[in-house]
Write a protein that holds these residues in place. Sequence first.
Motif, mmCIF file in Angstrom:
data_model
loop_
_atom_site.group_PDB
_atom_site.id
_atom_site.type_symbol
_atom_site.label_atom_id
_atom_site.label_comp_id
_atom_site.label_asym_id
_atom_site.label_seq_id
_atom_site.Cartn_x
_atom_site.Cartn_y
_atom_site.Cartn_z
ATOM 1 N N ALA A 29 63.174 -21.194 45.008
ATOM 2 C CA ALA A 29 63.628 -22.183 44.033
ATOM 3 C C ALA A 29 63.270 -23.602 44.460
ATOM 4 O O ALA A 29 63.192 -24.500 43.619
ATOM 5 C CB ALA A 29 65.136 -22.063 43.835
ATOM 6 N N ARG A 30 63.031 -23.811 45.752
ATOM 7 C CA ARG A 30 62.737 -25.144 46.262
ATOM 8 C C ARG A 30 61.271 -25.342 46.602
ATOM 9 O O ARG A 30 60.850 -26.443 46.918
ATOM 10 C CB ARG A 30 63.610 -25.427 47.498
ATOM 11 C CG ARG A 30 65.050 -25.694 47.125
ATOM 12 C CD ARG A 30 65.998 -25.427 48.270
ATOM 13 N NE ARG A 30 67.369 -25.720 47.886
ATOM 14 C CZ ARG A 30 68.112 -24.939 47.106
ATOM 15 N NH1 ARG A 30 67.600 -23.810 46.627
ATOM 16 N NH2 ARG A 30 69.346 -25.273 46.775
ATOM 17 N N SER A 31 60.482 -24.302 46.551
ATOM 18 C CA SER A 31 59.055 -24.399 46.820
ATOM 19 C C SER A 31 58.306 -24.518 45.506
ATOM 20 O O SER A 31 58.327 -23.602 44.677
ATOM 21 C CB SER A 31 58.561 -23.165 47.580
ATOM 22 O OG SER A 31 57.142 -23.108 47.581
ATOM 23 N N ASP A 120 55.398 -26.216 51.147
ATOM 24 C CA ASP A 120 54.670 -26.858 50.057
ATOM 25 C C ASP A 120 53.610 -27.818 50.573
ATOM 26 O O ASP A 120 52.484 -27.852 50.072
ATOM 27 C CB ASP A 120 55.640 -27.600 49.142
ATOM 28 C CG ASP A 120 56.159 -26.727 48.023
ATOM 29 O OD1 ASP A 120 55.583 -25.644 47.788
ATOM 30 O OD2 ASP A 120 57.140 -27.110 47.371
ATOM 31 N N ARG A 121 53.974 -28.649 51.563
ATOM 32 C CA ARG A 121 52.972 -29.572 52.103
ATOM 33 C C ARG A 121 51.762 -28.804 52.622
ATOM 34 O O ARG A 121 50.612 -29.226 52.420
ATOM 35 C CB ARG A 121 53.585 -30.424 53.215
ATOM 36 C CG ARG A 121 52.588 -31.401 53.857
ATOM 37 C CD ARG A 121 53.267 -32.347 54.824
ATOM 38 N NE ARG A 121 54.060 -33.340 54.133
ATOM 39 C CZ ARG A 121 53.591 -34.505 53.696
ATOM 40 N NH1 ARG A 121 52.329 -34.816 53.863
ATOM 41 N NH2 ARG A 121 54.387 -35.367 53.100
ATOM 42 N N SER A 122 52.009 -27.675 53.263
ATOM 43 C CA SER A 122 50.903 -26.891 53.806
ATOM 44 C C SER A 122 50.155 -26.143 52.709
ATOM 45 O O SER A 122 48.939 -25.994 52.779
ATOM 46 C CB SER A 122 51.431 -25.912 54.855
ATOM 47 O OG SER A 122 52.060 -26.609 55.916
ATOM 48 N N TYR A 123 50.862 -25.654 51.693
ATOM 49 C CA TYR A 123 50.196 -24.994 50.572
ATOM 50 C C TYR A 123 49.148 -25.906 49.934
ATOM 51 O O TYR A 123 48.069 -25.460 49.548
ATOM 52 C CB TYR A 123 51.207 -24.594 49.503
ATOM 53 C CG TYR A 123 51.894 -23.272 49.713
ATOM 54 C CD1 TYR A 123 51.304 -22.237 50.430
ATOM 55 C CD2 TYR A 123 53.153 -23.035 49.148
ATOM 56 C CE1 TYR A 123 51.946 -21.023 50.598
ATOM 57 C CE2 TYR A 123 53.793 -21.818 49.303
ATOM 58 C CZ TYR A 123 53.189 -20.819 50.037
ATOM 59 O OH TYR A 123 53.825 -19.612 50.190
ATOM 60 N N PHE A 124 49.470 -27.173 49.807
ATOM 61 C CA PHE A 124 48.580 -28.086 49.102
ATOM 62 C C PHE A 124 47.669 -28.878 50.030
ATOM 63 O O PHE A 124 46.541 -29.208 49.655
ATOM 64 C CB PHE A 124 49.393 -29.034 48.217
ATOM 65 C CG PHE A 124 50.098 -28.333 47.091
ATOM 66 C CD1 PHE A 124 49.401 -27.906 45.979
ATOM 67 C CD2 PHE A 124 51.450 -28.060 47.159
ATOM 68 C CE1 PHE A 124 50.034 -27.231 44.945
ATOM 69 C CE2 PHE A 124 52.107 -27.383 46.137
ATOM 70 C CZ PHE A 124 51.392 -26.969 45.028
ATOM 71 N N GLU A 125 48.121 -29.176 51.257
ATOM 72 C CA GLU A 125 47.339 -30.084 52.093
ATOM 73 C C GLU A 125 47.112 -29.573 53.507
ATOM 74 O O GLU A 125 46.607 -30.304 54.353
ATOM 75 C CB GLU A 125 48.023 -31.452 52.145
ATOM 76 C CG GLU A 125 48.162 -32.094 50.773
ATOM 77 C CD GLU A 125 48.724 -33.501 50.833
ATOM 78 O OE1 GLU A 125 49.173 -33.915 51.927
ATOM 79 O OE2 GLU A 125 48.681 -34.192 49.801
ATOM 80 N N GLY A 126 47.476 -28.321 53.788
ATOM 81 C CA GLY A 126 47.310 -27.793 55.136
ATOM 82 C C GLY A 126 45.873 -27.894 55.624
ATOM 83 O O GLY A 126 44.926 -27.640 54.877
ATOM 84 N N LEU A 223 56.616 -31.143 40.005
ATOM 85 C CA LEU A 223 56.601 -32.348 40.829
ATOM 86 C C LEU A 223 56.983 -32.008 42.263
ATOM 87 O O LEU A 223 57.908 -31.232 42.502
ATOM 88 C CB LEU A 223 57.579 -33.387 40.276
ATOM 89 C CG LEU A 223 57.443 -33.758 38.800
ATOM 90 C CD1 LEU A 223 58.467 -34.821 38.427
ATOM 91 C CD2 LEU A 223 56.029 -34.228 38.479
ATOM 92 N N THR A 224 56.266 -32.612 43.210
ATOM 93 C CA THR A 224 56.627 -32.468 44.619
ATOM 94 C C THR A 224 56.319 -33.756 45.361
ATOM 95 O O THR A 224 55.235 -34.339 45.212
ATOM 96 C CB THR A 224 55.891 -31.299 45.291
ATOM 97 O OG1 THR A 224 56.211 -31.292 46.693
ATOM 98 C CG2 THR A 224 54.385 -31.383 45.130
ATOM 99 N N SER A 225 57.266 -34.193 46.158
ATOM 100 C CA SER A 225 57.071 -35.383 46.986
ATOM 101 C C SER A 225 56.253 -35.080 48.230
ATOM 102 O O SER A 225 55.986 -35.976 49.031
ATOM 103 C CB SER A 225 58.431 -35.954 47.401
ATOM 104 O OG SER A 225 59.151 -34.994 48.179
ATOM 105 N N GLN A 226 55.846 -33.821 48.406
ATOM 106 C CA GLN A 226 55.126 -33.431 49.611
ATOM 107 C C GLN A 226 53.628 -33.730 49.546
ATOM 108 O O GLN A 226 52.908 -33.512 50.520
ATOM 109 C CB GLN A 226 55.352 -31.942 49.888
ATOM 110 C CG GLN A 226 56.790 -31.604 50.207
ATOM 111 C CD GLN A 226 57.355 -32.461 51.322
ATOM 112 O OE1 GLN A 226 56.918 -32.362 52.471
ATOM 113 N NE2 GLN A 226 58.314 -33.316 51.006
ATOM 114 N N LEU A 227 53.139 -34.220 48.411
ATOM 115 C CA LEU A 227 51.744 -34.627 48.326
ATOM 116 C C LEU A 227 51.577 -36.011 48.962
ATOM 117 O O LEU A 227 52.353 -36.924 48.678
ATOM 118 C CB LEU A 227 51.284 -34.664 46.864
ATOM 119 C CG LEU A 227 51.294 -33.321 46.124
ATOM 120 C CD1 LEU A 227 50.864 -33.521 44.672
ATOM 121 C CD2 LEU A 227 50.404 -32.302 46.807
ATOM 122 N N SER A 228 50.582 -36.155 49.796
ATOM 123 C CA SER A 228 50.346 -37.428 50.480
ATOM 124 C C SER A 228 49.992 -38.527 49.475
ATOM 125 O O SER A 228 49.320 -38.272 48.474
ATOM 126 C CB SER A 228 49.208 -37.285 51.493
ATOM 127 O OG SER A 228 49.514 -36.324 52.473
#
Length: 299
Positions: A29-31, A120-126, A223-228
Amino acid sequence: MTWLTTSGTAGGGFAPTEAASFFFDRLAARSVGLESGFRRINTQGARLGIPRVLSDAVASWTPEGTEITPTDPNADNVTATPRKLAALVYASNELISDSNPDAQNVLADNLARAVALKLDRSYFEGSGVAPEIRGLRNQSGIQTVSMGANGAALANLDPFADALGMLAEADAEASAIVMHPRNWRALIKVKETTGSARPVLIDGASAPSDGPRRSIYGVPVFLTSQLSTNEVQGTATNANSIYVYQGDQVVTVFRSDADVQVDRSAAFSSDRTAVRVTLRADLVLPNPAAVVRITGVTP
């Protein structure tokens, strides 16, 4: 997922009967990646080969009574190597011993949030440099839409139209758009025409006071704040990326389920209990062209 507890009531009070869903449901639910429709595959092995078709067999019109020319589809495997993601928290024994489900939820939510944000940060930017997994940004073969040599702010929906068109040309269909909240803030200000007070992202029968729909061209927006927000594009040093993709073509592989362990002795002198969660996951793209990255999006 297995919940292991040391002796005593503290661990037992924390671990509910339905432990597996208790943690993973909160993680999912949070990812944003999991919520947006990534295909999930479980494995017991250290590696998992996922077959993919690179090109189809060839069909041809053939005269009656003649041999049909055989062709083979071109295929190979992409290999997922689940890597460990871990979190460790200390909680007071008063909280752990409380059998009230609300107390259990506080700690489970804290762990799930910590793991989900990092996942999430790793899913998109790992980076793909072990032990970190390779995220969408660093996958080879994905498509890109550029906001210009030096980046640009979102002033219309054209970049999304381009991304959807590119996916269609690759025989893919967008099912998710993932962006930083600052991008959404910019988009909900875009008006239908110059001088108009009516935002673009408002359904035709609705008034602006009803709020914008969380979709673009019918594709859900996440929306995710984990994108740089410090990517470099030309002279811009404050850019970020937006991802448009077909969710079931993005595969996350979990090695078993998450493992949560509770230990009352780790912080005995401070009357606290240590709770540790570990999971092993990876991300692979059998069809990289099913992902479009919009680059150079500035505030």
